[in-house]
Design an enzyme around this catalytic site. Structure first.
Site, PDB file in Angstrom:
ATOM      1  N   GLU A 180      -3.511   7.406  -4.382  1.00  0.00           N
ATOM      2  CA  GLU A 180      -3.910   6.916  -5.703  1.00  0.00           C
ATOM      3  C   GLU A 180      -5.229   7.519  -6.142  1.00  0.00           C
ATOM      4  O   GLU A 180      -6.132   7.649  -5.308  1.00  0.00           O
ATOM      5  CB  GLU A 180      -4.095   5.388  -5.644  1.00  0.00           C
TER       6      GLU A 180
ATOM      7  N   ARG B 250       0.866  -1.182   0.000  1.00  0.00           N
ATOM      8  CA  ARG B 250       0.000   0.000   0.000  1.00  0.00           C
ATOM      9  C   ARG B 250       0.897   1.225   0.000  1.00  0.00           C
ATOM     10  O   ARG B 250       1.945   1.242   0.657  1.00  0.00           O
ATOM     11  CB  ARG B 250      -0.912   0.021   1.237  1.00  0.00           C
TER      12      ARG B 250
ATOM     13  N   HIS C 155      -1.118   0.339 -10.098  1.00  0.00           N
ATOM     14  CA  HIS C 155      -1.749  -0.667  -9.221  1.00  0.00           C
ATOM     15  C   HIS C 155      -2.216  -1.903 -10.012  1.00  0.00           C
ATOM     16  O   HIS C 155      -3.406  -2.202 -10.081  1.00  0.00           O
ATOM     17  CB  HIS C 155      -2.921  -0.056  -8.438  1.00  0.00           C
TER      18      HIS C 155
HETATM   19  C1  8YV Z   1      -6.790  -5.327  -5.955  1.00  0.00           C
HETATM   20  C2  8YV Z   1      -5.081  -5.148  -4.079  1.00  0.00           C
HETATM   21  O1  8YV Z   1      -6.875  -5.276  -7.312  1.00  0.00           O
HETATM   22  O2  8YV Z   1      -6.432  -6.944  -3.384  1.00  0.00           O
HETATM   23  C3  8YV Z   1      -5.776  -5.980  -3.069  1.00  0.00           C
HETATM   24  O3  8YV Z   1      -5.633  -5.667  -1.881  1.00  0.00           O
HETATM   25  O4  8YV Z   1      -4.286  -4.361  -3.760  1.00  0.00           O
HETATM   26  C4  8YV Z   1      -5.347  -5.221  -5.540  1.00  0.00           C
HETATM   27  O5  8YV Z   1      -4.550  -6.187  -6.110  1.00  0.00           O
HETATM   28  C5  8YV Z   1      -7.612  -4.238  -5.392  1.00  0.00           C
HETATM   29  O6  8YV Z   1      -7.402  -4.075  -4.044  1.00  0.00           O
HETATM   30  C6  8YV Z   1      -9.058  -4.498  -5.648  1.00  0.00           C
HETATM   31  O7  8YV Z   1      -9.859  -3.996  -4.626  1.00  0.00           O
END
Ligand code: 8YV
Length: 320
Positions: free
Chosen positions: A268, A239, A286
């Site tokens: 983001e 993150r 992302h």
């Molecule tokens: C997702 C991600 O695409 O799953 C997660 O926590 O960071 C990503 O790979 C995104 O969060 C979808 O909500």
């Protein structure tokens, strides 16, 4: 009929599967919900399926929410105030496992792109600026045999360790809240380092795999960046908030670390403007879980969780 809201567009197969579970509202325009729209959604739907782009702090909840479940599409749930959901008797689920390999692959992609200056090279070719092969051109760093420090050792950290160790022959050390079992350490080829600062100091690359949220906010700050080797690479697929982005820009500019590969950002989709000018940063939008297979499986995992909830059973991936 159960009223279900998918806040973003999902792969078609997953949207179809969700439609079998109730009266589904899709988001064909794929615009993220505003806070006001989210508040209304919590009042109007039985089930809301958010993503990382949906903020669900305590303040967004209406007085009389209809929502009984938040079935998150994604593994990270730092965008959801879990205590606020729990206080309202709302079940929260996520989608672990199915995106592990995809996210570990992106971390490895970033590591190698930065080490081998692939972003710079790609830009040069596209700009028509490549003048031909020469021994001194865009020399990067070999990662084979080097030491990578993994911070956070859940499923994704472990998968990344396996790929780096058995694929690239890297020495892998890791730091996490809890030490893994001897079996996991053997199977991933990773060695536990109890001191985060020591890990940061000895690593040729550092890859972040811890959750977001208050506990890890700016875990990598100016002080820790200064502890890294001047040849080291930082990779963040966790993150954006785990890294102090402004301090990272300063470190990259000053050359106090060699480079950074980032798939996530503090605000983001905004990216710190300082990063955009830096050749030693590789920036991805992302893409951690962005494979066709993974994004369908994430939807199917949401559906499995919701199906269990609707049957009155315990969902497999309950986080609150
Ligand atoms: C997702 C991600 O695409 O799953 C997660 O926590 O960071 C990503 O790979 C995104 O969060 C979808 O909500």
């Amino acid at each position: 009929m159960t009223r279900i809201l998918l806040t973003r567009r999902w792969p078609e197969a997953a949207e179809r599967r969700m439609a079998e579970l109730g009266e589904v509202t899709l988001n064909p325009g794929d615009q993220p919900l505003t806070a006001a729209q989210m508040r209304q959604a919590l009042a109007d739907y039985d089930v809301v399926c958010p993503t990382v782009t949906d903020a669900l702090p305590a303040e967004v909840w209406p007085d009389n929410p209809r929502v009984r479940a938040l079935c998150n599409y994604g593994v990270g749930v730092n965008h959801i105030d879990l205590a606020a959901a729990k206080a309202r008797g709302v079940v929260v689920t996520n989608t672990p496992d199915v995106l592990t390999e995809a996210t570990a692959e992106i971390a490895l992609t970033l590591l190698l792109m930065v080490a081998r200056r692939a972003g710079e090279g790609e830009r040069e070719v596209r700009a028509g600026a490549w003048t031909g092969w020469r021994p001194t051109h865009l020399q990067g760093q070999l990662m084979t045999g080097k030491t990578v420090g993994v911070i956070g050792f859940g499923r994704i950290g472990q998968s990344f360790a396996r790929k780096a160790h058995f694929g690239l022959g890297m020495k892998v050390i890791y730091n996490a809240r809890n030490r893994a079992s001897p079996e996991v350490e053997a199977e991933t080829g990773a060695v536990y380092e109890s001191s985060l600062d020591e890990l940061i100091e000895v690593s040729d690359a550092v890859s972040l795999h811890c959750p977001g949220g208050a506990a890890t906010h700016h875990l990598i700050d100016a002080t820790r960046l200064a502890r890294m080797k001047s040849t080291a690479i930082l990779v963040n697929t966790a993150r954006g908030t785990v890294v102090d982005e402004a301090a990272l820009v300063d470190a990259l500019k000053a050359g106090s670390i060699a480079g950074a590969g980032l798939d996530v950002f503090e605000a983001e989709p905004k990216v710190h403007p300082g990063l955009l000018d830096l050749d030693n940063a590789v920036l991805l939008p992302h893409l951690g879980s962005a494979t066709v297979e993974t994004r369908v499986e994430m939807g199917m995992r949401v559906a499995a969780n919701l199906e269990a909830i609707l049957k009155g059973e315990a969902p497999g991936d309950r986080v609150a």
